[in-house]
Design a protein around this motif. Structure first.
Motif, PDB file in Angstrom:
ATOM      1  N   THR A  10       0.816  -1.220   0.000  1.00 36.53           N
ATOM      2  CA  THR A  10       0.000   0.000   0.000  1.00 36.53           C
ATOM      3  C   THR A  10       0.845   1.262   0.000  1.00 36.53           C
ATOM      4  OG1 THR A  10      -0.113   0.120   2.421  1.00 36.53           O
ATOM      5  CG2 THR A  10      -1.805  -1.207   1.295  1.00 36.53           C
ATOM      6  N   GLY A  11       2.120   1.145   0.328  1.00 43.25           N
ATOM      7  CA  GLY A  11       2.969   2.327   0.393  1.00 43.25           C
ATOM      8  C   GLY A  11       2.890   3.080   1.703  1.00 43.25           C
ATOM      9  N   ARG A  12       2.108   2.590   2.655  1.00 40.28           N
ATOM     10  CA  ARG A  12       2.010   3.252   3.948  1.00 40.28           C
ATOM     11  C   ARG A  12       3.325   3.120   4.709  1.00 40.28           C
ATOM     12  NH1 ARG A  12      -2.937   5.461   6.076  1.00 40.28           N
ATOM     13  NH2 ARG A  12      -3.925   6.139   4.148  1.00 40.28           N
ATOM     14  N   THR A  13       3.804   4.251   5.241  1.00 43.13           N
ATOM     15  CA  THR A  13       5.021   4.226   6.033  1.00 43.13           C
ATOM     16  C   THR A  13       4.695   3.794   7.458  1.00 43.13           C
ATOM     17  OG1 THR A  13       4.805   6.512   6.780  1.00 43.13           O
ATOM     18  CG2 THR A  13       5.940   6.128   4.675  1.00 43.13           C
ATOM     19  N   ALA A  14       5.730   3.440   8.204  1.00 46.07           N
ATOM     20  CA  ALA A  14       5.530   3.051   9.598  1.00 46.07           C
ATOM     21  C   ALA A  14       4.903   4.193  10.387  1.00 46.07           C
ATOM     22  CB  ALA A  14       6.861   2.632  10.212  1.00 46.07           C
ATOM     23  N   ALA A  15       5.366   5.423  10.142  1.00 48.02           N
ATOM     24  CA  ALA A  15       4.828   6.572  10.873  1.00 48.02           C
ATOM     25  C   ALA A  15       3.348   6.781  10.575  1.00 48.02           C
ATOM     26  CB  ALA A  15       5.619   7.829  10.525  1.00 48.02           C
ATOM     27  N   GLN A  16       2.942   6.529   9.352  1.00 48.59           N
ATOM     28  CA  GLN A  16       1.535   6.697   8.986  1.00 48.59           C
ATOM     29  C   GLN A  16       0.655   5.610   9.599  1.00 48.59           C
ATOM     30  OE1 GLN A  16       2.189   6.644   4.718  1.00 48.59           O
ATOM     31  NE2 GLN A  16       1.707   8.829   4.533  1.00 48.59           N
ATOM     32  N   ALA A  17       1.158   4.396   9.639  1.00 53.25           N
ATOM     33  CA  ALA A  17       0.339   3.261  10.083  1.00 53.25           C
ATOM     34  C   ALA A  17       0.473   2.958  11.569  1.00 53.25           C
ATOM     35  CB  ALA A  17       0.707   2.010   9.279  1.00 53.25           C
ATOM     36  N   ALA A  18       1.430   3.588  12.250  1.00 48.42           N
ATOM     37  CA  ALA A  18       1.629   3.316  13.680  1.00 48.42           C
ATOM     38  C   ALA A  18       1.720   4.624  14.466  1.00 48.42           C
ATOM     39  CB  ALA A  18       2.888   2.473  13.882  1.00 48.42           C
ATOM     40  N   PRO A  19       0.683   5.447  14.420  1.00 49.66           N
ATOM     41  CA  PRO A  19       0.763   6.762  15.081  1.00 49.66           C
ATOM     42  C   PRO A  19       0.811   6.675  16.603  1.00 49.66           C
ATOM     43  CG  PRO A  19      -1.457   6.371  14.241  1.00 49.66           C
ATOM     44  CD  PRO A  19      -0.595   5.280  13.687  1.00 49.66           C
ATOM     45  N   GLU A  20       0.089   5.715  17.199  1.00 51.02           N
ATOM     46  CA  GLU A  20       0.093   5.615  18.660  1.00 51.02           C
ATOM     47  C   GLU A  20       1.465   5.218  19.179  1.00 51.02           C
ATOM     48  OE1 GLU A  20      -2.141   6.528  20.784  1.00 51.02           O
ATOM     49  OE2 GLU A  20      -3.640   7.061  19.276  1.00 51.02           O
ATOM     50  N   LEU A  21       2.093   4.280  18.507  1.00 54.06           N
ATOM     51  CA  LEU A  21       3.416   3.837  18.931  1.00 54.06           C
ATOM     52  C   LEU A  21       4.446   4.949  18.720  1.00 54.06           C
ATOM     53  CD1 LEU A  21       4.450   1.287  20.209  1.00 54.06           C
ATOM     54  CD2 LEU A  21       4.927   0.370  17.936  1.00 54.06           C
ATOM     55  N   ARG A  22       4.257   5.702  17.669  1.00 53.49           N
ATOM     56  CA  ARG A  22       5.162   6.828  17.415  1.00 53.49           C
ATOM     57  C   ARG A  22       5.046   7.866  18.525  1.00 53.49           C
ATOM     58  NH1 ARG A  22       5.266  11.602  13.591  1.00 53.49           N
ATOM     59  NH2 ARG A  22       7.455  11.840  13.014  1.00 53.49           N
ATOM     60  N   ARG A  23       3.824   8.125  18.971  1.00 53.75           N
ATOM     61  CA  ARG A  23       3.637   9.080  20.066  1.00 53.75           C
ATOM     62  C   ARG A  23       4.256   8.562  21.359  1.00 53.75           C
ATOM     63  NH1 ARG A  23      -1.068  10.775  17.103  1.00 53.75           N
ATOM     64  NH2 ARG A  23      -2.309   8.970  17.744  1.00 53.75           N
ATOM     65  N   ALA A  24       4.156   7.241  21.572  1.00 48.82           N
ATOM     66  CA  ALA A  24       4.769   6.664  22.771  1.00 48.82           C
ATOM     67  C   ALA A  24       6.284   6.858  22.751  1.00 48.82           C
ATOM     68  CB  ALA A  24       4.417   5.183  22.868  1.00 48.82           C
ATOM     69  N   LEU A  25       6.876   6.687  21.594  1.00 45.43           N
ATOM     70  CA  LEU A  25       8.320   6.894  21.474  1.00 45.43           C
ATOM     71  C   LEU A  25       8.680   8.357  21.685  1.00 45.43           C
ATOM     72  CD1 LEU A  25       9.079   4.586  18.424  1.00 45.43           C
ATOM     73  CD2 LEU A  25       9.932   4.284  20.744  1.00 45.43           C
ATOM     74  N   GLN A  26       7.860   9.262  21.178  1.00 46.91           N
ATOM     75  CA  GLN A  26       8.118  10.685  21.364  1.00 46.91           C
ATOM     76  C   GLN A  26       8.007  11.082  22.832  1.00 46.91           C
ATOM     77  OE1 GLN A  26       5.209  12.271  18.615  1.00 46.91           O
ATOM     78  NE2 GLN A  26       6.667  12.361  16.908  1.00 46.91           N
ATOM     79  N   ARG A  27       7.178  10.361  23.588  1.00 49.83           N
ATOM     80  CA  ARG A  27       7.074  10.601  25.032  1.00 49.83           C
ATOM     81  C   ARG A  27       8.170   9.867  25.796  1.00 49.83           C
ATOM     82  NH1 ARG A  27       1.625   9.132  23.978  1.00 49.83           N
ATOM     83  NH2 ARG A  27       2.007   7.142  25.053  1.00 49.83           N
ATOM     84  N   GLU A  28       9.060   9.221  25.041  1.00 48.04           N
ATOM     85  CA  GLU A  28      10.129   8.407  25.627  1.00 48.04           C
ATOM     86  C   GLU A  28       9.554   7.292  26.500  1.00 48.04           C
ATOM     87  OE1 GLU A  28      12.998  10.873  27.556  1.00 48.04           O
ATOM     88  OE2 GLU A  28      13.597  11.880  25.700  1.00 48.04           O
ATOM     89  N   GLN A  29       8.484   6.666  25.958  1.00 46.19           N
ATOM     90  CA  GLN A  29       7.866   5.521  26.624  1.00 46.19           C
ATOM     91  C   GLN A  29       7.768   4.354  25.645  1.00 46.19           C
ATOM     92  OE1 GLN A  29       4.129   7.321  27.873  1.00 46.19           O
ATOM     93  NE2 GLN A  29       4.960   7.763  29.903  1.00 46.19           N
TER      94      GLN A  29
END
Length: 398
Positions: free
Chosen positions: A291-310
């Motif tokens: 589909t061409g979806r990137t990890a950031a596009q398809a995994a927004p919750e996990l990306r936010r967790a990483l940005q919170r350093e969690q």
């Protein structure tokens, strides 16, 4: 000698009297009559004989509701019978197959009430037995739409309504597109066709699953079926939650149907040893594949967790995939599972991913299954795999 003869005669008379006056009564013929009644009822369903069906009892709701369902077989087996004069209650197993889709019959349990009139038994009510799940036709008249690789059965719609026919046709089109996508990713043997059930509401979905509706809020669809790969399992059912599915866009709807179709395809290689992070992650991997979806596009919750350093410290546990009211945590579990399978495909290759899935499923129990498969197929350990996955998350989502 003569005295012995007279004694024998007296004994013979006593035996005759006991048999004639105090012996066992004739068995009740009612269970056999009811079995024959249910045989007639089953034949009427298969023959589409409404008149004959109604002659077996006043309860014709099930017949009217399933007229559009293409049936290969329909059979009752009486399992319990309790008579009280001219009335009775009974339970029966209903075994049925959908033509062209079910390799073996599905079985459900029914509770029946019956009445005897002028020496004949009639069914006066028929409903799911206690603890049995509902069937779609228990919820209303079923409409059927056939696709090239799919059969969509829906309820809760006005029969003959053009808009509702178009809605079910959309489901069939999505399922028809899903089958080739799954076939391209999974080369194991599977039926390459799916049955999609579309109840009216979340409550209807819960009734089909025999579980509280609260456990499926936010879940767009689930797939039911036998795990363990007996080779005799009937075709799975993809059951849609129309409330959650309906708010998705076209892309999301396709991913969901492809995800669920993957569960149908991999069912024979999914066993109690298969952790949910692998089965759900693999299904998402197929859903997003190409589909061409990137990890950031398809995994927004996990990306936010990483940005919170969690960041997650471990792969998702089975319990993480249950809906507990925290939609974010549920999304993180699915996203983390998807990225674990995506990592295997990226770093070991797609063939290794499917081989890993199959190697885990060969085991009958969970302990040691993932460890053995990781060692044999990926030449790694769970500890090394988890560390590699955590690094992959930071690389893809950072």
């Amino acid at each position: 000698m003569a005295g012995r003869g007279r004694g024998s005669g007296v004994l013979g008379i006593c035996v005759a009297l006991l048999v004639g006056c105090g012996g066992p009564s004739a068995p009740d013929a009612a269970p056999g009559d009811v079995r024959r009644l249910l045989d007639r009822r089953a034949e009427a369903v298969l023959d589409r004989d409404a008149k004959e069906y109604r002659e077996t009892g006043r309860s014709a709701k099930a017949y009217d509701n399933l007229r559009e369902v293409p049936l290969q077989s329909w059979q009752y087996r009486l399992t319990a019978f309790d008579r009280d004069g001219e009335r009775a209650t009974a339970t029966a197993d209903l075994r049925y197959r959908i033509k062209g889709y079910d390799s073996e019959p599905l079985t459900t349990s029914l509770a029946l009430t019956l009445e005897e009139r002028e020496g004949r038994w009639y069914v006066t009510a028929e409903r799911p037995a206690r603890k049995a799940t509902e069937q779609l036709w228990d919820q209303g008249p079923v409409e059927a739409v056939r696709g090239a690789h799919s059969l969509v059965l829906g309820v809760g719609r006005g029969q003959g309504d053009r808009r509702d026919d178009e809605t079910l046709r959309e489901y069939a089109d999505l399922a028809d597109r899903a089958v080739p996508l799954v076939r391209d990713a999974w080369h194991g043997k599977w039926p390459e066709r799916v049955v999609v059930l579309v109840p009216k509401s979340l409550d209807g979905m819960a009734g089909l699953l025999g579980a509280p509706a609260s456990g499926y809020q936010g879940i767009a669809a689930v797939t039911t079926g036998e795990t363990g790969g007996s080779g005799k399992a009937p075709a799975d059912r993809i059951i849609v939650n129309p409330e959650a599915y309906g708010v998705l866009g076209d892309f999301g709807k396709q991913v969901v149907l492809t995800h669920e179709t993957t569960h149908v395809a991999t069912r024979a290689h999914t066993s109690p040893a298969t952790p949910l992070w692998l089965s759900e992650g693999f299904a998402d991997w197929v859903g997003y594949r190409g589909t061409g979806r990137t990890a950031a596009q398809a995994a927004p919750e996990l990306r936010r967790a990483l940005q919170r350093e969690q960041p997650p410290g471990a792969l998702p546990e089975d319990d993480d995939f249950g809906f507990s009211g925290d939609a974010g945590k549920l999304a993180e579990a699915y996203e983390g599972a998807w990225l674990a399978c995506r990592m295997v495909a990226d770093q070991w290759g797609e063939a290794k991913l499917t081989a890993f899935y199959e190697a885990v499923g060969v085991h009958k129990k969970r302990p040691g299954a993932v460890e053995d498969a990781m060692r044999e197929v990926l030449d790694t350990t769970p500890e090394e795999f988890t560390a590699r996955w955590r690094t992959y998350l930071r690389t893809e989502l950072g």
